[in-house]
Design a protein around this motif. Structure first.
Motif, short mmCIF file in Angstrom:
data_model
loop_
_atom_site.label_atom_id
_atom_site.label_comp_id
_atom_site.label_asym_id
_atom_site.label_seq_id
_atom_site.Cartn_x
_atom_site.Cartn_y
_atom_site.Cartn_z
N PHE A 1 -20.57 3.48 -7.45
CA PHE A 1 -20.79 2.54 -8.68
C PHE A 1 -22.33 2.91 -8.98
O PHE A 1 -22.55 3.29 -10.41
N VAL A 2 -23.23 2.79 -8.07
CA VAL A 2 -24.87 3.05 -8.30
C VAL A 2 -25.03 4.36 -9.00
O VAL A 2 -25.80 4.56 -9.96
N SER A 3 -24.41 5.45 -8.39
CA SER A 3 -24.77 7.08 -8.91
C SER A 3 -24.21 7.04 -10.15
O SER A 3 -25.05 7.63 -11.18
N ALA A 4 -23.10 6.66 -10.56
CA ALA A 4 -22.57 6.51 -11.95
C ALA A 4 -23.56 5.61 -12.94
O ALA A 4 -23.86 6.24 -13.99
N ALA A 5 -24.10 4.50 -12.42
CA ALA A 5 -24.91 3.81 -13.39
C ALA A 5 -26.23 4.32 -13.31
O ALA A 5 -26.76 4.44 -14.66
N VAL A 6 -26.74 5.11 -12.55
CA VAL A 6 -27.87 5.98 -12.76
C VAL A 6 -27.65 7.12 -13.88
O VAL A 6 -28.65 7.28 -14.73
N GLY A 7 -26.68 7.73 -13.85
CA GLY A 7 -26.51 8.81 -14.90
C GLY A 7 -26.64 8.23 -16.25
O GLY A 7 -26.98 8.60 -17.20
N ILE A 8 -25.89 7.11 -16.41
CA ILE A 8 -25.68 6.35 -17.86
C ILE A 8 -27.25 5.70 -18.17
O ILE A 8 -27.58 5.97 -19.31
N ALA A 9 -27.98 5.26 -17.14
CA ALA A 9 -29.20 4.95 -17.39
C ALA A 9 -30.05 5.95 -17.88
O ALA A 9 -30.97 5.80 -18.96
N VAL A 10 -29.84 7.27 -17.43
CA VAL A 10 -30.73 8.32 -18.08
C VAL A 10 -30.17 8.78 -19.38
O VAL A 10 -31.22 8.98 -20.19
N ALA A 11 -29.10 8.62 -19.60
CA ALA A 11 -28.52 8.96 -20.80
C ALA A 11 -29.21 8.03 -21.93
O ALA A 11 -29.74 8.50 -23.01
N VAL A 12 -29.19 6.83 -21.53
CA VAL A 12 -29.45 5.54 -22.47
C VAL A 12 -30.92 5.91 -22.78
O VAL A 12 -31.47 5.51 -23.85
N ALA A 13 -31.90 6.22 -21.82
CA ALA A 13 -33.17 6.33 -22.08
C ALA A 13 -33.41 7.42 -22.83
O ALA A 13 -34.34 7.46 -23.63
N LEU A 14 -32.59 8.45 -22.86
CA LEU A 14 -32.65 9.65 -23.77
C LEU A 14 -32.44 9.17 -25.17
O LEU A 14 -33.18 9.56 -26.28
N VAL A 15 -31.29 8.49 -25.25
CA VAL A 15 -30.80 7.79 -26.74
C VAL A 15 -31.83 7.18 -27.46
O VAL A 15 -32.38 7.22 -28.32
N ARG A 16 -32.68 6.19 -26.19
CA ARG A 16 -33.88 5.51 -27.01
C ARG A 16 -34.80 6.13 -27.28
O ARG A 16 -35.80 6.01 -28.37
N GLY A 17 -35.21 7.55 -26.65
CA GLY A 17 -36.24 8.50 -27.26
C GLY A 17 -36.05 8.71 -28.68
O GLY A 17 -36.75 8.99 -29.20
N PHE A 18 -34.81 9.20 -28.94
CA PHE A 18 -34.63 9.31 -30.31
C PHE A 18 -34.33 8.09 -31.23
O PHE A 18 -34.78 8.20 -32.49
N ALA A 19 -34.17 6.86 -30.76
CA ALA A 19 -34.12 5.84 -31.57
C ALA A 19 -35.37 5.04 -31.78
O ALA A 19 -35.65 4.66 -32.92
N ARG A 20 -36.24 5.45 -30.83
CA ARG A 20 -37.70 4.77 -31.19
C ARG A 20 -38.73 5.77 -31.71
O ARG A 20 -38.37 6.85 -31.78
N SER A 21 -39.55 5.28 -32.01
CA SER A 21 -41.05 5.92 -32.76
C SER A 21 -42.16 5.33 -32.20
O SER A 21 -42.42 4.06 -32.07
#
Length: 547
Positions: free
Chosen positions: A130-150
């Motif tokens: 459970f938690v290792s999968a959640a870590v992977g999603i969290a890092v992906a979401v952080a990268l997406v926020r990098g594109f979305a935020r300014s």
């Protein structure tokens, strides 16, 4: 073909609602009551925004503690209740297994039903699923926020992203999925070891376990570690063709749906469709190639069996096995319902190449999305070189810093795979673990390190990996292959988030168009081919051409 069509239809139906739901989960500023209890228990403030160094420290600190906890749990197994009489795991194997499950690899150099008791299986391995999968999603979401935020370096809160991924996404789907698997015939109990009569006489010793609940998260979280050594070929884990198709659906549903989440969070669902089209093109192409080589391989035995049936379960057949193996090696799952070492030479090469692409089609939970976005950055950089224009992606300039971080990302895994494979072939002791010689024996070692460094976890078999050399080196490959790329991803996310958006002009590359999808597919195949072709030529290609 009907199985494939049914699978595509099910994924299409789940794509939009699940993708939108996950976008809402990671965009919400509200916390559930149970989440507040967890935050209070771990002493985290979920409302604190983190810059990329702080986000990375959270990822690494949590993962390091997870490795230590799982290692100690295995070393103390003999003193734990529900151990089924199994003793403590040897230090090198305990390290390998702890690194494997925390890194979302789930490589297993042991027989699960002969080594792990109920507490280690459920309290250790299943929890890490459970938690290792959640870590992977969290890092992906952080990268997406990098594109979305300014004009900000803030990427969200790691602890909030981790907890939400587990509580709101993985657990609810797993509960429903476990019920479906039990209905299909998978076992779910805490029974001890008992004898099972054999058709030809005699008796085998089998133990029960919470198999269905672990099976569903092993597939949903693209983990892959099985309760039994036969993994998803075992009837207790995967009883029939219906359960087989459902498990493939679980493997693919979150990685594909995350492209919708990406599109929603950056404000353009068309961008998500472009990434989805790239992933789907590669996935379907690999399935077509695998079915072709497994169904039409020549020879009297293959002709009588209707294809390359060696190592495959008759209840799944070549079609069900081909779709399963391609789906697990193009994601970071590593579950197997057939013996990959028994594939044709070219079939084994397809599995290898699927992992060597970086497992991005659709890839692991989270890791597939951020891996594909890194390749998209490389693709727009190449396009910029061709037209003499500064590359841009989603309104962000891809400058020197960004392309260096992307280049480091794509170089880490090949360096680990080829370096450890070369060292193993140069030494006598590792080579003594090879059951086969020649091209197939080389493929066994290449597959092992490819699987470990890419956080896949499947094995080519025929290789005795339960040695100090392989337990240690594959363990290191798994940890470095998981967390070094995350360093570059989060640094890249922080760099992108600090930028000011650039308005699109007539000269901007339209990254939501089919032209970009074709460019991205070509970039992925060319980069992977240039990196791994010499090694593939010595292994599966040589074996395939000789057969």
């Amino acid at each position: 073909m009907l199985q494939l069509l049914a699978l595509v239809a099910a994924l299409a139906l789940a794509y939009r609602p699940l993708g939108d739901y996950m976008a809402g989960v990671y965009s919400s500023d509200k916390h559930l009551r149970v989440e507040k209890w967890i935050y209070k228990g771990i002493g985290a403030n979920p409302n604190t925004e983190m810059r990329w160094p702080a986000y990375l420290r959270g990822v690494l600190a949590f993962s390091a503690m997870s490795v230590l906890f799982l290692y100690l749990l295995q070393r103390l197994q003999g003193s734990l209740p529900g151990s089924l009489g199994f003793q403590a795991i040897d230090p090198d194997q305990a390290f390998n297994t702890a690194a494997s499950f925390v890194a979302n690899t789930n490589w297993q150099s042991y027989y699960g039903e002969q080594a792990m008791g109920h507490v280690v299986q459920t309290g250790g391995l299943a929890v890490q699923n459970f938690v290792s999968a959640a870590v992977g999603i969290a890092v992906a979401v952080a990268l997406v926020r990098g594109f979305a935020r300014s004009r900000t370096g803030e990427l969200g809160n790691f602890w909030a992203d981790l907890v939400r991924g587990v509580v709101r996404i993985l657990i609810p789907i797993s509960v429903i999925g476990a019920i479906v698997l039990v209905a299909c015939g998978a076992i779910q109990n805490f029974s001890g070891i008992h004898g099972v009569g054999q058709f030809m006489g005699g008796e085998q010793q089998w133990n029960g376990g919470a198999v269905a609940s672990q099976e569903v998260i092993k597939e949903l979280g693209t983990n892959g570690g099985g309760y039994f050594n036969a993994n998803s070929a075992h009837p207790f884990e995967n009883p029939n063709p219906l359960s087989n198709l459902f498990e493939i659906f679980l493997i693919l549903v979150i990685p594909f749906a995350l492209t919708r989440t990406f599109g929603k969070m950056v404000g353009s669902v068309k961008q998500g469709y472009a990434i989805l089209a790239t992933m789907a093109t590669i996935w379907l192409g690999f399935i077509a190639l695998m079915m072709w080589t497994e169904f039409h391989h020549g020879g009297p035995a293959f002709d009588l069996a209707g294809g390359a049936m060696e190592g495959k379960e008759t209840r799944f057949g070549i079609g069900g096995s081909a779709i399963f193996s391609v789906s697990t090696t193009l994601t970071s799952t590593g579950a197997v319902n057939s013996f990959h070492s028994s594939n044709t030479g070219f079939g084994g090469g397809i599995d290898l190449l699927g992992m060597q692409l970086g497992e991005i089609a659709p890839g692991g939970t989270g890791s597939g999305l951020y891996g594909m976005l890194i390749m998209a950055i490389i693709a727009v950089f190449i396009a910029g070189l061709m037209v003499g224009r500064t590359p841009e992606y989603l309104g962000k300039k891809i400058g020197t810093r960004e392309i260096k971080l992307a280049a480091c990302y794509i170089l880490v895994t090949p360096a680990l795979v080829l370096g450890f494979t070369g060292a193993s072939m140069a030494m006598d002791t590792p080579k003594n673990s090879m059951t086969n010689s020649g091209a197939h024996g080389f493929s066994e070692i290449l597959y092992a390190f490819t699987s470990g460094a890419n956080n896949n976890g499947s094995a080519f078999a025929g290789l005795n990996a339960d040695t100090q050399w392989f337990n240690t080196t594959i363990g290191l490959a798994m940890l470095l292959g998981r967390f070094l790329p995350m360093v570059f991803v989060l640094a890249l996310a922080g760099s992108l988030a600090e930028q000011k958006p650039i308005p699109a002009t007539a000269g901007t590359l339209r990254t939501e168009k089919p032209l970009f999808t074709g460019l991205l597919v070509g970039t992925i195949m060319i980069i992977t081919g240039l990196t791994y072709f010499p090694a593939l030529a010595l292994g599966p290609l040589a074996e395939g051409l000789a057969s």
